[in-house]
Motif scaffolding. Structure first.
Motif, PDB file in Angstrom:
ATOM      1  N   GLU A 199      11.743   6.411   5.657  1.00 40.68           N
ATOM      2  CA  GLU A 199      13.051   6.938   6.040  1.00 40.68           C
ATOM      3  C   GLU A 199      14.015   6.844   4.854  1.00 40.68           C
ATOM      4  O   GLU A 199      13.806   7.480   3.849  1.00 40.68           O
ATOM      5  CB  GLU A 199      13.573   6.230   7.291  1.00 40.68           C
ATOM      6  N   LYS A 200      15.029   6.006   4.938  1.00 35.54           N
ATOM      7  CA  LYS A 200      16.020   5.897   3.871  1.00 35.54           C
ATOM      8  C   LYS A 200      15.800   4.632   3.015  1.00 35.54           C
ATOM      9  O   LYS A 200      16.726   4.176   2.333  1.00 35.54           O
ATOM     10  CB  LYS A 200      17.434   5.869   4.458  1.00 35.54           C
ATOM     11  N   LYS A 201      14.618   4.116   3.016  1.00 34.01           N
ATOM     12  CA  LYS A 201      14.312   2.929   2.247  1.00 34.01           C
ATOM     13  C   LYS A 201      13.211   3.234   1.234  1.00 34.01           C
ATOM     14  O   LYS A 201      12.188   3.799   1.565  1.00 34.01           O
ATOM     15  CB  LYS A 201      13.868   1.769   3.156  1.00 34.01           C
ATOM     16  N   ILE A 202      13.444   2.805  -0.024  1.00 35.79           N
ATOM     17  CA  ILE A 202      12.469   2.939  -1.086  1.00 35.79           C
ATOM     18  C   ILE A 202      11.933   1.557  -1.407  1.00 35.79           C
ATOM     19  O   ILE A 202      12.719   0.644  -1.696  1.00 35.79           O
ATOM     20  CB  ILE A 202      13.094   3.544  -2.366  1.00 35.79           C
ATOM     21  N   ILE A 203      10.631   1.382  -1.361  1.00 40.12           N
ATOM     22  CA  ILE A 203       9.999   0.093  -1.669  1.00 40.12           C
ATOM     23  C   ILE A 203       9.219   0.260  -2.963  1.00 40.12           C
ATOM     24  O   ILE A 203       8.296   1.072  -3.050  1.00 40.12           O
ATOM     25  CB  ILE A 203       9.070  -0.348  -0.529  1.00 40.12           C
ATOM     26  N   LEU A 204       9.596  -0.524  -3.970  1.00 37.71           N
ATOM     27  CA  LEU A 204       8.927  -0.489  -5.276  1.00 37.71           C
ATOM     28  C   LEU A 204       7.957  -1.649  -5.359  1.00 37.71           C
ATOM     29  O   LEU A 204       8.314  -2.801  -5.079  1.00 37.71           O
ATOM     30  CB  LEU A 204       9.949  -0.567  -6.408  1.00 37.71           C
ATOM     31  N   LYS A 205       6.722  -1.334  -5.781  1.00 37.40           N
ATOM     32  CA  LYS A 205       5.666  -2.359  -5.780  1.00 37.40           C
ATOM     33  C   LYS A 205       5.121  -2.585  -7.184  1.00 37.40           C
ATOM     34  O   LYS A 205       5.176  -1.706  -8.013  1.00 37.40           O
ATOM     35  CB  LYS A 205       4.535  -1.911  -4.858  1.00 37.40           C
ATOM     36  N   GLU A 250     -10.310   3.995 -20.353  1.00 35.01           N
ATOM     37  CA  GLU A 250     -11.113   4.615 -19.315  1.00 35.01           C
ATOM     38  C   GLU A 250     -10.212   5.132 -18.207  1.00 35.01           C
ATOM     39  O   GLU A 250      -9.281   4.448 -17.798  1.00 35.01           O
ATOM     40  CB  GLU A 250     -12.117   3.613 -18.729  1.00 35.01           C
ATOM     41  N   PRO A 251     -10.450   6.337 -17.709  1.00 34.45           N
ATOM     42  CA  PRO A 251      -9.612   6.849 -16.619  1.00 34.45           C
ATOM     43  C   PRO A 251      -9.764   6.015 -15.367  1.00 34.45           C
ATOM     44  O   PRO A 251     -10.852   5.528 -15.050  1.00 34.45           O
ATOM     45  CB  PRO A 251     -10.144   8.274 -16.421  1.00 34.45           C
ATOM     46  N   ILE A 252      -8.678   5.841 -14.669  1.00 34.93           N
ATOM     47  CA  ILE A 252      -8.689   5.050 -13.441  1.00 34.93           C
ATOM     48  C   ILE A 252      -8.465   5.989 -12.273  1.00 34.93           C
ATOM     49  O   ILE A 252      -7.549   6.801 -12.281  1.00 34.93           O
ATOM     50  CB  ILE A 252      -7.572   3.979 -13.461  1.00 34.93           C
ATOM     51  N   GLU A 253      -9.300   5.879 -11.297  1.00 36.93           N
ATOM     52  CA  GLU A 253      -9.140   6.713 -10.105  1.00 36.93           C
ATOM     53  C   GLU A 253      -7.997   6.164  -9.277  1.00 36.93           C
ATOM     54  O   GLU A 253      -8.037   5.031  -8.783  1.00 36.93           O
ATOM     55  CB  GLU A 253     -10.428   6.707  -9.293  1.00 36.93           C
ATOM     56  N   GLU A 254      -6.946   6.968  -9.141  1.00 30.77           N
ATOM     57  CA  GLU A 254      -5.773   6.516  -8.411  1.00 30.77           C
ATOM     58  C   GLU A 254      -5.911   6.804  -6.935  1.00 30.77           C
ATOM     59  O   GLU A 254      -6.380   7.864  -6.537  1.00 30.77           O
ATOM     60  CB  GLU A 254      -4.522   7.222  -8.942  1.00 30.77           C
ATOM     61  N   LYS A 255      -5.487   5.852  -6.147  1.00 26.83           N
ATOM     62  CA  LYS A 255      -5.478   6.052  -4.708  1.00 26.83           C
ATOM     63  C   LYS A 255      -4.222   6.826  -4.339  1.00 26.83           C
ATOM     64  O   LYS A 255      -3.175   6.643  -4.940  1.00 26.83           O
ATOM     65  CB  LYS A 255      -5.480   4.696  -3.989  1.00 26.83           C
ATOM     66  N   PRO A 256      -4.303   7.690  -3.377  1.00 25.40           N
ATOM     67  CA  PRO A 256      -3.112   8.442  -2.984  1.00 25.40           C
ATOM     68  C   PRO A 256      -2.031   7.510  -2.457  1.00 25.40           C
ATOM     69  O   PRO A 256      -2.323   6.510  -1.816  1.00 25.40           O
ATOM     70  CB  PRO A 256      -3.624   9.382  -1.880  1.00 25.40           C
ATOM     71  N   VAL A 257      -0.791   7.852  -2.764  1.00 23.39           N
ATOM     72  CA  VAL A 257       0.336   7.047  -2.297  1.00 23.39           C
ATOM     73  C   VAL A 257       0.582   7.346  -0.827  1.00 23.39           C
ATOM     74  O   VAL A 257       0.711   8.494  -0.420  1.00 23.39           O
ATOM     75  CB  VAL A 257       1.610   7.381  -3.106  1.00 23.39           C
ATOM     76  N   GLU A 258       0.639   6.311  -0.042  1.00 25.58           N
ATOM     77  CA  GLU A 258       0.898   6.486   1.385  1.00 25.58           C
ATOM     78  C   GLU A 258       2.411   6.537   1.595  1.00 25.58           C
ATOM     79  O   GLU A 258       3.127   5.590   1.311  1.00 25.58           O
ATOM     80  CB  GLU A 258       0.290   5.333   2.183  1.00 25.58           C
ATOM     81  N   LEU A 259       2.886   7.638   2.084  1.00 22.43           N
ATOM     82  CA  LEU A 259       4.312   7.827   2.275  1.00 22.43           C
ATOM     83  C   LEU A 259       4.628   8.032   3.742  1.00 22.43           C
ATOM     84  O   LEU A 259       3.895   8.704   4.455  1.00 22.43           O
ATOM     85  CB  LEU A 259       4.800   9.055   1.491  1.00 22.43           C
ATOM     86  N   THR A 260       5.714   7.449   4.159  1.00 22.32           N
ATOM     87  CA  THR A 260       6.227   7.703   5.495  1.00 22.32           C
ATOM     88  C   THR A 260       7.494   8.526   5.339  1.00 22.32           C
ATOM     89  O   THR A 260       8.512   8.018   4.889  1.00 22.32           O
ATOM     90  CB  THR A 260       6.548   6.380   6.223  1.00 22.32           C
ATOM     91  N   LEU A 261       7.426   9.797   5.651  1.00 21.21           N
ATOM     92  CA  LEU A 261       8.546  10.703   5.430  1.00 21.21           C
ATOM     93  C   LEU A 261       9.116  11.184   6.755  1.00 21.21           C
ATOM     94  O   LEU A 261       8.729  12.212   7.272  1.00 21.21           O
ATOM     95  CB  LEU A 261       8.103  11.895   4.578  1.00 21.21           C
ATOM     96  N   LYS A 262      10.023  10.409   7.293  1.00 23.03           N
ATOM     97  CA  LYS A 262      10.649  10.797   8.548  1.00 23.03           C
ATOM     98  C   LYS A 262      11.889  11.644   8.298  1.00 23.03           C
ATOM     99  O   LYS A 262      12.334  12.365   9.164  1.00 23.03           O
ATOM    100  CB  LYS A 262      10.995   9.539   9.360  1.00 23.03           C
ATOM    101  N   ASN A 263      12.471  11.507   7.108  1.00 23.42           N
ATOM    102  CA  ASN A 263      13.629  12.305   6.732  1.00 23.42           C
ATOM    103  C   ASN A 263      13.465  12.752   5.281  1.00 23.42           C
ATOM    104  O   ASN A 263      13.005  11.983   4.448  1.00 23.42           O
ATOM    105  CB  ASN A 263      14.932  11.483   6.848  1.00 23.42           C
TER     106      ASN A 263
END
Length: 391
Positions: free
Chosen positions: A385-391, A110-123
């Motif tokens: 910014e310059k940090k990637i967080i994998l969840k 069944e297709p799953i409705e994905e929530k938009p990824v919240e990104l903080t893009l300062k750079n």
């Protein structure tokens, strides 16, 4: 089972790096129907992530191949040209099929409705570029990049590479320069003896401005990763060539090899491409044959030697990261150095997840992360910014 040399041909073909002669070799191999099945199975298994990210332009690919054919010294029959074009077009079709195959067997019913990824893009996070810091014999430093060329009596740089001149005269004393590559950088250097070195991100090389005749040519990989194509000893009156590191020493006569010796890693990897080298540490000496890799455990000072796929270990110098069953933790170390970012695993179990894939070094980082997420390797990610967080 596909032989390593054929696997290398397929990888180069997929990444638009195969020469005409290599395309011909691959074409001949694929004339066997069993080999064609192996080819398709290999692509479906290994390149889902790559095809998911790649935007193919079949017309551009055809034009490029035609240009290569026109430049080939030997004549190519029209029929063979048509066949090569068919394979080029087939790569596009197989790419789409690879993604479809992956989703068919890995997506929920069944297709799953994905929530938009919240990104903080300062750079904006850009891929790495050609850049380095040159430290001269007097301790002064020069930034090398495309905006800052360098011209001196013994060396010249256009911002993408630095080439040292063979002045011919025997130096009264050996003077050393350092070439330091920051995170997010890479650089090529040609030493005064003609030896070529490709330096990866976060690396440092110490080397003489000019070598003395009839003496062993020595350089030091202080840390990081470097690919060496050594000028043979026969061109230098038998003078050997050594690459030093605080934990090991490599002696060669003239060959190609890769050394990976990062400060934040517990092992040093030496991969022989061609020729012969000896790797020594703490009284131990290992002789490597082509396609062998030595793995030095720095803590216990013990060696292990393995057979490896040379392309996977050295493709970084040609603009490609090729991963084979690598843990995500190791892959993200490569990503962090090239894109100059820090990677945090919010879910520590993700560190051990392995996958195969090929990434272009000029790809957008968000595109790579989105693809990894789409393939359900991670649930989500965040850029701060310059940090990637994998969840």
């Amino acid at each position: 089972m596909i032989a390593p040399e054929t696997e290398n041909l397929i990888i180069k073909f997929i990444n638009n790096q195969a020469s005409i002669s290599e395309l011909e070799e691959l074409e001949n191999w694929m004339e066997d129907p069993r080999h064609e099945k192996l080819f398709k199975a290999y692509v479906k298994t290994n390149y889902a992530i790559d095809f998911n990210m790649r935007r193919f332009d079949s017309e551009k690919l055809k034009n490029r191949l035609l240009r290569e054919m026109a430049n080939e010294k030997k004549a190519i029959k029209l029929e063979r040209r048509r066949k090569v074009m068919n394979y080029a077009a087939a790569a596009v079709v197989i790419g789409v099929f690879a993604c479809a195959y992956f989703y068919q067997f890995n997506s929920p019913a069944e297709p799953i409705e994905e929530k938009p990824v919240e990104l903080t893009l300062k750079n904006t996070i850009e891929p790495g570029t050609d850049k380095a810091i040159l430290t001269l014999e007097d301790g002064s430093m020069v930034a090398l990049d495309k905006t800052n060329p360098y011209d001196a009596p013994h060396a010249k740089s256009n911002g993408e590479q630095i080439v040292y001149k063979n002045v011919g005269a025997k130096p009264s004393k050996i003077e050393y320069n350092y070439l330091t590559i920051p995170r997010g950088g890479q650089f090529y250097i040609k030493l005064s003896d003609g030896t070529e070195v490709w330096l990866n991100s976060e690396s440092r090389l110490k080397y003489p401005v000019s070598f003395r005749e009839n003496e062993t040519r020595e350089v030091e990989l202080v840390y990081g990763e470097a690919y060496f194509d050594v000028s043979p000893s026969t061109e230098h009156k038998g003078s050997k060539f050594k690459v030093l590191n605080k934990n090991q020493e490599i002696e060669v006569l003239g060959t190609e090899f890769n050394i990976k010796a990062y400060r934040d890693e517990a092992h040093i990897y030496t991969t022989l491409v061609e020729g012969s080298v000896t790797v020594g540490s703490g009284g131990q000496v290992q002789k490597l044959a082509p396609a062998q890799q030595s793995k030095l455990d720095i803590g216990s000072n013990t060696f292990n030697v393995y057979k490896v796929n040379v392309y996977n270990e050295t493709s970084w110098k040609n603009g490609i990261f090729s991963f084979r069953d690598k843990p995500l933790k190791d892959i993200m170390k490569v990503i962090s150095r090239w894109y100059d970012v820090d990677v945090v695993f919010e879910n520590k179990e993700l560190e051990a997840v392995t996958f195969k894939g090929v990434l272009g070094k000029n790809q957008d980082l968000q595109e790579i992360l989105s693809a990894i997420k789409t393939l359900s390797i991670i649930e989500n990610y965040e850029i701060n910014e310059k940090k990637i967080i994998l969840k």
